[in-house]
Design an enzyme around this catalytic site. Structure first.
Site, mmCIF file in Angstrom:
data_model
loop_
_atom_site.group_PDB
_atom_site.id
_atom_site.type_symbol
_atom_site.label_atom_id
_atom_site.label_comp_id
_atom_site.label_asym_id
_atom_site.label_seq_id
_atom_site.Cartn_x
_atom_site.Cartn_y
_atom_site.Cartn_z
ATOM 1 N N SER A 60 0.826 -1.213 0.000
ATOM 2 C CA SER A 60 0.000 0.000 0.000
ATOM 3 C C SER A 60 0.857 1.259 0.000
ATOM 4 O O SER A 60 2.023 1.248 0.412
ATOM 5 C CB SER A 60 -0.907 0.020 1.220
ATOM 6 O OG SER A 60 -1.660 -1.158 1.287
HETATM 7 N N1 SAH Z 1 -1.027 -4.085 3.683
HETATM 8 C C1 SAH Z 1 -0.435 -4.841 2.614
HETATM 9 C C2 SAH Z 1 -1.397 -4.821 1.445
HETATM 10 C C3 SAH Z 1 -1.332 -6.035 0.676
HETATM 11 S S1 SAH Z 1 -2.480 -6.118 -0.662
HETATM 12 C C4 SAH Z 1 0.888 -4.219 2.242
HETATM 13 O O1 SAH Z 1 1.041 -3.013 2.410
HETATM 14 O O2 SAH Z 1 1.769 -4.911 1.752
HETATM 15 C C5 SAH Z 1 -3.761 -7.109 0.043
HETATM 16 C C6 SAH Z 1 -3.391 -8.496 0.467
HETATM 17 O O3 SAH Z 1 -4.593 -9.143 0.884
HETATM 18 C C7 SAH Z 1 -2.809 -9.372 -0.627
HETATM 19 O O4 SAH Z 1 -1.581 -9.874 -0.223
HETATM 20 C C8 SAH Z 1 -3.829 -10.487 -0.801
HETATM 21 O O5 SAH Z 1 -3.262 -11.747 -1.124
HETATM 22 C C9 SAH Z 1 -4.480 -10.518 0.564
HETATM 23 N N2 SAH Z 1 -5.812 -11.134 0.607
HETATM 24 C C10 SAH Z 1 -6.838 -11.011 -0.268
HETATM 25 N N3 SAH Z 1 -7.891 -11.748 0.123
HETATM 26 C C11 SAH Z 1 -7.531 -12.364 1.284
HETATM 27 C C12 SAH Z 1 -8.169 -13.281 2.161
HETATM 28 N N4 SAH Z 1 -9.412 -13.730 1.939
HETATM 29 N N5 SAH Z 1 -7.488 -13.696 3.239
HETATM 30 C C13 SAH Z 1 -6.212 -13.276 3.495
HETATM 31 N N6 SAH Z 1 -5.547 -12.426 2.694
HETATM 32 C C14 SAH Z 1 -6.191 -11.977 1.590
#
Ligand code: SAH
Length: 209
Positions: A60
């Site tokens: 993010s």
């Molecule tokens: N805060 C993180 C954002 C990652 S993007 C950062 O700054 O790096 C969102 C993440 O949510 C992704 O890695 C994706 O794989 C995960 N995600 C999506 N659906 C999910 C679920 N049902 N359970 C766990 N993780 C999930």
């Protein structure tokens, strides 16, 4: 030296965007964002941009990480559940403001990588779980705070059930074709929604990968 200037520049930019919480800004200044991205993107580590990480996901934008953290109203005595570990960057920020972080990721590769980065940074108040975050934490548990870092169409009921009375959930939520950062407060068993700025997040997906 140049890295330090880039960092200071980013912090100044965040302040201009209305992030004034000194504690959060100083944590953002200390956590090395470059550790959470691939080498070819190092030069962008301190730009206020979301960047690609493995598995077609994103780390993010620093402003979004800071604002979501602010909306959570952190307290050192609280447990927080994070759905979507991704790179682990938001997790690392939270680890400095909460007692313990419980974080769920559906991509095993991302989870293993994040685990390693946090361990190298000597952050050890985080519990990782590889699974589907839509199902909530896989034990009978409740949290004072919950953060979802992927966009939802509807509130996953199992997650809501794990939010304590008086607790706060921060997440990007879909409203028709747009996504807005949203804060949900649980009070007297009712949910109160507050809609903030427009965002762009990857979707919350059920099942594991
Ligand atoms: N805060 C993180 C954002 C990652 S993007 C950062 O700054 O790096 C969102 C993440 O949510 C992704 O890695 C994706 O794989 C995960 N995600 C999506 N659906 C999910 C679920 N049902 N359970 C766990 N993780 C999930």
């Amino acid at each position: 030296m140049i890295e330090n200037l880039k960092k200071i520049n980013l912090i100044l930019q965040l302040r201009k965007l209305g992030i004034t919480n000194y504690r959060i800004l100083s944590i953002l200044e200390k956590i090395p964002r470059e550790k959470f991205i691939n080498q070819e993107l190092f030069y962008k580590a301190y730009q206020n941009e979301a960047l690609p990480i493995d598995c077609n996901q994103t780390i993010s934008q620093p402003a979004v990480v800071a604002k979501m953290t602010e909306l959570l109203e952190p307290k050192k005595s609280f447990k927080v559940l994070e759905i979507g570990t991704g790179s682990g960057y938001q997790t690392a920020i939270l680890s400095k403001l909460f007692k313990r972080i419980y974080t769920i990721e559906r991509h095993k590769i991302l989870m293993e990588k994040a685990k390693k980065i946090l361990s190298n940074l000597k952050i050890n108040n985080t519990v990782f779980y590889y699974g589907d975050g839509m199902k909530g934490w896989p034990a009978k548990f409740s949290f004072e705070r919950i953060i979802i870092t992927a966009v939802c169409k509807n509130l996953p009921i199992k997650i809501i059930n794990q939010l304590e009375e008086g607790g706060i959930l921060v997440l990007p939520l879909r409203y028709d074709n747009d996504q807005y950062m949203t804060k949900v407060r649980k009070k007297n068993k009712k949910l109160y929604f507050k809609k903030y700025w427009r965002v762009r997040f990857v979707p919350l997906v059920s099942g594991i990968n």
